[in-house]
Design an enzyme around this catalytic site. Structure first.
Site, PDB file in Angstrom:
ATOM      1  CG  HIS A 143      33.521-101.618  -7.142  1.00 43.27           C
ATOM      2  ND1 HIS A 143      32.966-103.119  -6.902  1.00 43.27           N
ATOM      3  CD2 HIS A 143      34.441-101.490  -7.382  1.00 43.27           C
ATOM      4  CE1 HIS A 143      34.235-103.663  -7.390  1.00 43.27           C
ATOM      5  NE2 HIS A 143      35.134-102.797  -7.729  1.00 43.27           N
ATOM      6  CD  GLU A 145      34.414-106.523  -6.043  1.00 39.03           C
ATOM      7  OE1 GLU A 145      34.804-105.777  -4.806  1.00 39.03           O
ATOM      8  OE2 GLU A 145      35.292-106.996  -6.678  1.00 39.03           O
ATOM      9  N   GLY A 221      38.791-109.412 -11.231  1.00 41.22           N
ATOM     10  CA  GLY A 221      39.261-110.512 -10.358  1.00 41.22           C
ATOM     11  C   GLY A 221      39.159-111.720 -11.011  1.00 41.22           C
TER      12      GLY A 221
HETATM   13  P1  13P Z   1      40.700-106.396 -10.062  1.00 38.16           P
HETATM   14  O1  13P Z   1      41.961-105.689 -10.739  1.00 38.16           O
HETATM   15  O2  13P Z   1      40.986-107.239  -8.839  1.00 38.16           O
HETATM   16  O3  13P Z   1      40.329-107.254 -11.304  1.00 38.16           O
HETATM   17  O4  13P Z   1      39.532-105.454  -9.653  1.00 38.16           O
HETATM   18  C1  13P Z   1      39.215-104.608 -10.306  1.00 38.16           C
HETATM   19  C2  13P Z   1      38.220-103.644  -9.427  1.00 38.16           C
HETATM   20  O5  13P Z   1      37.158-104.251  -9.110  1.00 38.16           O
HETATM   21  C3  13P Z   1      38.502-102.566  -8.937  1.00 38.16           C
HETATM   22  O6  13P Z   1      37.703-101.548  -8.462  1.00 38.16           O
END
Ligand code: 13P
Length: 300
Positions: A143, A145, A221
């Site tokens: 991911h 992040e 996000g």
């Molecule tokens: P959002 O739907 O909040 O943009 O996040 C997407 C995401 O990172 C799912 O893994």
């Protein structure tokens, strides 16, 4: 400070529209798209063969009571959903969420794992064996992040991917480019690198347990969803990558989810794209109502 719940789509629309207009034309290098990708993109037969998967990624959100009630809402919503559904819950709640999902078709996912051991002196780490023992069906790997905040390199992502598969759990391998990379026409190169390195050592048989989540980092996000055209073209590239590097059969069967500001309003048009086989949803998966609407998207 107010905890940041990503993807709550409150972005002022005119600004979003302006930004999409800026990003969309810069979005890809069409010359880099192999001819086979566009041909495949039009092939409904292949699309109909593929499963679809909508997964919620709760990230570091919810407290226990909220997690349990959200899981119950998802279990209910999934009853009528045309596709497979899963939730990637925070580690401390996996068992409770599993219980709440009992009897439903909703799969349980974890958001990360430790790749280098099954047990031992690794304070704070969670092994895939532990995840299996609490009933996880999926684990995320790569991911953005994890890559950006926790420093997961492509090599670490590959190690996690292999470990998850070895454990007999399905792996959702996340890939996606940064805004600067898209703007400079590097998107396909970035995805090629992430796929090549992330899937090193994954053979044809293991590919059956892999789901790809294409999540452009600039769409996560931010409320800035990729337009269906941008998403479709990129998904077509990813599918063509599997034709080139595996086989037509694997390219036809691999589930490629889209992720990045998916919500109840934009899900129908995204899911109508022939190479989009589901979604990985952040912010909008934290509310039962919006995630239910997403799981029950209207087929166009
Ligand atoms: P959002 O739907 O909040 O943009 O996040 C997407 C995401 O990172 C799912 O893994």
């Amino acid at each position: 400070e107010i905890p940041r719940v990503t993807g709550v789509q409150t972005c002022a629309l005119p600004i979003c529209k302006m930004l999409s207009a800026v990003i969309a034309p810069l979005s890809w290098n069409a010359a880099a798209l192999p001819a086979s990708a566009s041909a495949r993109a039009g092939s409904r037969a292949a699309v109909d063969m593929r499963e679809m998967l909508i997964a919620g990624n709760w990230k570091m959100n919810t407290l226990l009571p909220e997690a349990v009630s959200l899981a119950k809402e998802v279990a209910e919503a999934a009853k009528n959903s045309p596709c497979d559904v899963a939730v990637c819950a925070p580690l401390p709640y996996l068992t409770a969420v599993k219980d709440a999902l009992k009897g439903s078709k909703v799969g349980l996912g974890a958001q990360d794992c430790y790749a280098d051991a099954d047990a031992g002196a690794f304070t704070g780490a969670t092994s895939t064996a532990m995840l299996e023992s609490v009933g996880c069906d999926y684990v995320l790997s790569g991911h953005s992040e994890r890559r950006a905040i926790f420093g997961d390199s492509d090599e670490m992502v590959n190690a996690k991917t292999l470990k998850i598969l070895k454990q007999g759990i399905k792996c959702i391998l996340c890939i996606g480019e940064l805004k600067e990379e898209r703007e400079s026409g590097e998107t396909f190169n970035v995805l090629n690198t992430q796929l090549t390195k992330g899937l090193k050592g994954v053979d044809d048989k293991m590919m059956k347990e892999i789901v790809i989540a294409y999540e452009p980092v600039w769409a996560i996000g931010t409320g800035l969803t990729a337009t269906p055209e941008v998403a479709q073209e990129t998904h077509a590239y990813v599918r063509s990558w599997f034709t080139e590097n595996y086989s037509d059969a694997i390219a036809d069967n691999v589930i490629i989810q889209y992720g990045g500001s998916v919500n109840a309003e934009n899900v129908d048009e995204l899911m109508a794209c022939p190479d989009i086989d589901g979604a990985l949803v952040g912010g909008a998966s934290l509310k039962g109502e919006s995630f239910s609407a997403i799981c029950n998207f209207k087929k166009k």
